[in-house]
Motif scaffolding. Structure first.
Motif, PDB file in Angstrom:
ATOM      1  N   VAL A   1      44.071  48.629  38.353  1.00 45.88           N
ATOM      2  CA  VAL A   1      44.999  47.806  37.582  1.00 45.88           C
ATOM      3  C   VAL A   1      45.292  46.516  38.329  1.00 45.88           C
ATOM      4  O   VAL A   1      45.312  45.438  37.744  1.00 45.88           O
ATOM      5  CB  VAL A   1      46.300  48.585  37.290  1.00 45.88           C
ATOM      6  N   VAL A   2      45.476  46.597  39.635  1.00 47.59           N
ATOM      7  CA  VAL A   2      45.751  45.406  40.436  1.00 47.59           C
ATOM      8  C   VAL A   2      44.560  44.460  40.385  1.00 47.59           C
ATOM      9  O   VAL A   2      44.716  43.252  40.227  1.00 47.59           O
ATOM     10  CB  VAL A   2      46.103  45.794  41.893  1.00 47.59           C
ATOM     11  N   LYS A   3      43.352  44.992  40.496  1.00 42.22           N
ATOM     12  CA  LYS A   3      42.155  44.143  40.417  1.00 42.22           C
ATOM     13  C   LYS A   3      42.060  43.474  39.052  1.00 42.22           C
ATOM     14  O   LYS A   3      41.684  42.307  38.953  1.00 42.22           O
ATOM     15  CB  LYS A   3      40.907  44.972  40.693  1.00 42.22           C
ATOM     16  N   ASP A   4      42.393  44.223  37.988  1.00 40.60           N
ATOM     17  CA  ASP A   4      42.375  43.639  36.652  1.00 40.60           C
ATOM     18  C   ASP A   4      43.395  42.510  36.533  1.00 40.60           C
ATOM     19  O   ASP A   4      43.126  41.480  35.917  1.00 40.60           O
ATOM     20  CB  ASP A   4      42.660  44.704  35.593  1.00 40.60           C
ATOM     21  N   GLU A   5      44.572  42.697  37.138  1.00 35.90           N
ATOM     22  CA  GLU A   5      45.600  41.665  37.102  1.00 35.90           C
ATOM     23  C   GLU A   5      45.136  40.411  37.830  1.00 35.90           C
ATOM     24  O   GLU A   5      45.369  39.296  37.396  1.00 35.90           O
ATOM     25  CB  GLU A   5      46.907  42.181  37.730  1.00 35.90           C
ATOM     26  N   ILE A   6      44.461  40.584  38.963  1.00 35.40           N
ATOM     27  CA  ILE A   6      43.960  39.436  39.727  1.00 35.40           C
ATOM     28  C   ILE A   6      42.914  38.687  38.898  1.00 35.40           C
ATOM     29  O   ILE A   6      42.903  37.458  38.856  1.00 35.40           O
ATOM     30  CB  ILE A   6      43.408  39.888  41.087  1.00 35.40           C
ATOM     31  N   LYS A   7      42.048  39.408  38.225  1.00 35.47           N
ATOM     32  CA  LYS A   7      41.035  38.766  37.379  1.00 35.47           C
ATOM     33  C   LYS A   7      41.699  37.951  36.268  1.00 35.47           C
ATOM     34  O   LYS A   7      41.294  36.827  35.993  1.00 35.47           O
ATOM     35  CB  LYS A   7      40.119  39.815  36.754  1.00 35.47           C
TER      36      LYS A   7
ATOM     37  N   ASP B   1      44.698  36.647  36.257  1.00 40.03           N
ATOM     38  CA  ASP B   1      45.348  35.480  36.839  1.00 40.03           C
ATOM     39  C   ASP B   1      44.343  34.382  37.153  1.00 40.03           C
ATOM     40  O   ASP B   1      44.603  33.206  36.950  1.00 40.03           O
ATOM     41  CB  ASP B   1      46.109  35.865  38.113  1.00 40.03           C
ATOM     42  N   LYS B   2      43.183  34.757  37.658  1.00 37.10           N
ATOM     43  CA  LYS B   2      42.153  33.757  37.986  1.00 37.10           C
ATOM     44  C   LYS B   2      41.620  33.099  36.711  1.00 37.10           C
ATOM     45  O   LYS B   2      41.313  31.921  36.694  1.00 37.10           O
ATOM     46  CB  LYS B   2      41.012  34.404  38.765  1.00 37.10           C
ATOM     47  N   GLU B   3      41.500  33.872  35.644  1.00 37.03           N
ATOM     48  CA  GLU B   3      41.011  33.310  34.385  1.00 37.03           C
ATOM     49  C   GLU B   3      42.011  32.321  33.808  1.00 37.03           C
ATOM     50  O   GLU B   3      41.625  31.336  33.191  1.00 37.03           O
ATOM     51  CB  GLU B   3      40.752  34.437  33.384  1.00 37.03           C
ATOM     52  N   GLN B   4      43.300  32.558  34.003  1.00 44.42           N
ATOM     53  CA  GLN B   4      44.321  31.671  33.473  1.00 44.42           C
ATOM     54  C   GLN B   4      44.362  30.351  34.217  1.00 44.42           C
ATOM     55  O   GLN B   4      44.731  29.328  33.681  1.00 44.42           O
ATOM     56  CB  GLN B   4      45.693  32.332  33.532  1.00 44.42           C
ATOM     57  N   VAL B   5      43.981  30.365  35.497  1.00 46.87           N
ATOM     58  CA  VAL B   5      44.016  29.155  36.314  1.00 46.87           C
ATOM     59  C   VAL B   5      42.834  28.337  35.956  1.00 46.87           C
ATOM     60  O   VAL B   5      42.693  27.357  35.494  1.00 46.87           O
ATOM     61  CB  VAL B   5      43.959  29.494  37.822  1.00 46.87           C
TER      62      VAL B   5
ATOM     63  N   ASP C   1      57.001  45.177  33.577  1.00 50.08           N
ATOM     64  CA  ASP C   1      55.794  45.083  32.753  1.00 50.08           C
ATOM     65  C   ASP C   1      54.545  45.396  33.573  1.00 50.08           C
ATOM     66  O   ASP C   1      53.576  45.916  33.051  1.00 50.08           O
ATOM     67  CB  ASP C   1      55.698  43.720  32.066  1.00 50.08           C
ATOM     68  N   PHE C   2      54.559  45.129  34.870  1.00 51.22           N
ATOM     69  CA  PHE C   2      53.423  45.507  35.710  1.00 51.22           C
ATOM     70  C   PHE C   2      53.325  47.024  35.807  1.00 51.22           C
ATOM     71  O   PHE C   2      52.275  47.599  35.647  1.00 51.22           O
ATOM     72  CB  PHE C   2      53.545  44.906  37.113  1.00 51.22           C
TER      73      PHE C   2
END
Length: 85
Positions: free
Chosen positions: A73-79, A81-85, A59-60
């Motif tokens: 895309v990696v930066k978007d994924e990190i953002k 993940d941080k929002e979910q925490v 899926d990634f």
């Protein structure tokens, strides 16, 4: 046998260990050691199985498009993940 351990020496050491710790504690120690080895082997085999399966991060890779560089895309994924925490 100079400097080596013979069967008699090992037997004396075994008797001393049993007298110091007792059979119940040694039995518990043995079963704990066996369980930890079994868990370690299971974890290693699970790890080997996940390495063999291609597409584990499917899926990634599906989110990476030709229009958008992978770094973005990696930066978007990190953002996300941080929002979910």
């Amino acid at each position: 046998m100079l400097g080596g351990l013979s069967f008699g020496h090992l037997l004396v050491v075994a008797v001393i260990v049993v007298l110091l710790f007792g059979t119940k504690k040694l039995r518990t120690l043995g079963s704990d050691l066996g369980a930890s080895l079994k868990g370690f082997k299971k974890a290693m085999s699970d790890d080997d199985e996940t390495e063999k399966k291609p597409g584990q991060d499917a899926d990634f890779h599906a989110r990476v498009t030709h229009d958008q560089p992978q770094e973005t895309v990696v930066k978007d994924e990190i953002k996300k993940d941080k929002e979910q925490v």
